[in-house]
Design an enzyme around this catalytic site. Structure first.
Site, PDB file in Angstrom:
ATOM      1  N   LYS A 107       0.866  -1.322   0.150  1.00  0.00           N
ATOM      2  CA  LYS A 107      -0.107   0.050   0.009  1.00  0.00           C
ATOM      3  C   LYS A 107       0.961   1.428   0.029  1.00  0.00           C
ATOM      4  O   LYS A 107       2.014   1.334   0.783  1.00  0.00           O
ATOM      5  CB  LYS A 107      -0.824  -0.049   1.321  1.00  0.00           C
ATOM      6  N   SER A 184      -9.361   2.169   2.162  1.00  0.00           N
ATOM      7  CA  SER A 184      -8.591   3.057   1.517  1.00  0.00           C
ATOM      8  C   SER A 184      -7.406   2.201   0.624  1.00  0.00           C
ATOM      9  O   SER A 184      -6.727   2.578  -0.118  1.00  0.00           O
ATOM     10  CB  SER A 184      -7.915   4.015   2.187  1.00  0.00           C
ATOM     11  N   SER A 208     -10.249  -0.384   5.895  1.00  0.00           N
ATOM     12  CA  SER A 208      -9.523  -0.139   4.659  1.00  0.00           C
ATOM     13  C   SER A 208      -8.941  -1.325   4.287  1.00  0.00           C
ATOM     14  O   SER A 208      -8.375  -1.107   3.103  1.00  0.00           O
ATOM     15  CB  SER A 208      -8.598   0.940   4.927  1.00  0.00           C
TER      16      SER A 208
END
Length: 536
Positions: A107, A184, A208
């Site tokens: 990420k 996210s 997320s």
């Protein structure tokens, strides 16, 4: 508090003193002005000494883990890549590790040394900030033999459960172009679901990892708070920061967690870790010949309040209950019962108040003065001052971020002490979950309220953009504030209301005791190996 030494000269002016005092709505008495000028001049001398020192970060081993082909991709599948890079250990021992042969995405809020971190935003200086060290989770997957192929795009400051807030492009759901991939950890989900990498390391403060896993048909685990080190990852609020694995299968998820879990000596979130950390992979592998035996005799509780949250699609409610109760048909003594955890209905409000000030001051303004561990100094400096241009940029892409910025200050100014009370209530919430987990092995809730919705447009107004996200984390965020481990497991395909001809994934959330990841894996593995989620 002692004063280490007095200054060689007085540098702190009367004007500086008054300006500083005005922040606290006080005036320094005239008779004391010179004394404070002397004392604060001593402080300024110390500040200048530290400013002249070289910063400390964990060492970066570019011989063992060389970086190759660092670049922004010209073609970008699903808009899911933030940066591409190829990193593979040169150690023969690492090449025989748990993750040998696996490809991994990281990420984009996670530090990879010498590779820009964009954080999904154009608010920080152009090109992001360039970390000079690897996050612990990056080092661990490389040490375990994986090949890192790049950074998965994330939502703007990681503050959205939708996939259309990234300043550099909307991340697309691999099951349907134009649909939300969740956030996210949106890029990570799209890359794994689209078959571009085998697995990914995501981040989760309110859902997320689990939301994009639910929308993209993945196994996404938010581990127990502190089980996996958060060192080298951009924080939103330290009390809810989690990082964990996103994979296509339960076995791969257990494999990845085995490689990542355990203390690193930096992260002060890592309280009360079990010793030793279980080998989740070995424990799960014992049931490979007869997977349903993994959950033999388990008692499973359906939290009824989670099915009564506002905004849940009735079809999701029915499908999650059906999937949970299907476990009883495996013939290994599994029981599934409806239970009540009354405080779960208040948990979203507890999470909201407990985190909003932290999101504002810590996540968006870089104010992190009381945490041990490794601080990303350059990033925090870039976030230390906001202006109209920065605010407008964030508002145009991700109004959830500007709402958090304003909301955190509002709570601080108007409700002093309320954040502290909400954090305390988070402990009470954890006690309530743990009380029922004394009787049940795992708990089950819906993950997301519905299948993925259609993405927003940049020109949409604030409320139109926000409407796509409202309520999405209503059942995931509670377990960030309680710290319990929670997984999204794909259990069905379902049509979005906009297009009855289309089918998108739906996830079921499985929750365990603190450090009870193995029980979650056992139930998830028994279900996954017994039913075909794409046709369930």
């Amino acid at each position: 508090m002692s004063v280490v030494r007095l200054p060689e000269k007085i540098s702190f002016t009367r004007e500086q003193l008054q300006k500083t005092a005005n922040v606290f709505n006080v005036n320094v008495p005239e008779k004391d002005v010179e004394a404070y000028r002397i004392l604060l001049s001593g402080l300024e001398e110390a500040a200048k000494t530290i400013a002249g020192e070289e910063d400390y970060v964990p060492p970066l081993d570019l011989i063992r883990f060389p970086r190759k082909l660092v670049h922004k991709p010209e073609t970008n599948e699903y808009n899911a890549w933030a940066y591409k890079v190829t990193i593979k250990s040169t150690s023969d021992a690492d090449a025989r590790g748990l993750l040998a042969g696996k490809t991994v995405a990281i990420k984009d809020n996670i530090c990879i040394g010498k590779v820009p971190s964009l954080l999904g935003t154009d608010v920080i200086p152009e090109g992001g900030f360039v970390p000079q060290y690897d996050a612990t989770v990056v080092t661990r997957v490389l040490t375990a033999g994986a090949t890192v192929l790049g950074k998965g795009a994330c939502e703007n400051f990681s503050m959205s459960p939708t996939s259309f807030t990234n300043a550099y492009g909307f991340v697309q759901n691999p099951f349907a172009a134009g649909y939300n991939a969740g956030g996210s950890s949106s890029g990570c989900a799209a890359l794994v679901a689209g078959g571009l990498v085998d697995m990914a390391v995501g981040g989760d403060q309110g859902g997320s990892i689990r939301v994009p896993a639910s929308y993209c048909g993945l196994v996404g685990l938010k581990p127990t708070y502190g089980l996996v080190p958060y060192t080298g990852i951009a924080s939103l609020a330290a009390i809810v920061d989690h990082t964990g694995p996103m994979t296509k299968t339960v076995m791969d998820n257990a494999l990845m967690l085995t490689a990542m879990a355990g203390a690193d000596g930096y992260d002060d979130r890592q309280i009360g870790l079990p010793t030793p950390i279980p080998c989740y992979l070995d424990e799960l592998t014992k049931f490979k010949g007869d997977p349903k035996q993994a959950a033999k005799g388990f008692r499973i509780g359906l939290i009824m309040e989670s099915f009564d949250m506002p905004g849940l699609d009735p079809r999701v409610i029915a499908k999650v209950k059906e999937a949970a109760k299907a476990l009883q048909t495996l013939g290994v003594g599994i029981s599934v019962e409806e239970i009540s955890v009354p405080m779960h209905a208040k948990a979203p409000a507890i999470w909201t108040i407990a985190t909003r000030q932290g999101f504002s001051e810590h996540g968006l303004c870089g104010q992190n003065p009381v945490r041990f561990g490794v601080h990303d100094t350059a990033l925090n400096i870039s976030l230390s001052k906001w202006d109209q241009e920065k605010f407008d940029k964030l508002a145009s892409r991700n109004p959830a971020g500007t709402n958090a910025l304003l909301g955190g200050q509002f709570i601080k100014d108007s409700y002093p002490g309320l954040t502290d009370k909400a954090i305390n209530l988070g402990r009470k919430l954890k006690d309530e979950y743990n009380a029922v987990l004394e009787k049940y092995d795992v708990l089950i809730t819906p993950c997301t309220p519905s299948p993925a919705n259609y993405t927003s447009k940049l020109e949409d107004d604030i409320m139109t953009k926000m409407s796509k996200a409202i309520g999405t984390t209503i059942n995931t965020a509670p377990f960030n504030i309680s710290g319990n481990p929670a997984m999204s497991l794909p259990i069905a395909m379902m049509s979005p209301h906009e297009d009855e001809s289309l089918k998108l994934p739906v996830g079921m959330q499985i929750v365990g005791k603190s450090f009870g990841e193995l029980d979650i894996y056992k139930v998830a593995y028994a279900w996954e190996q017994s039913f075909d989620w794409k046709s369930f």
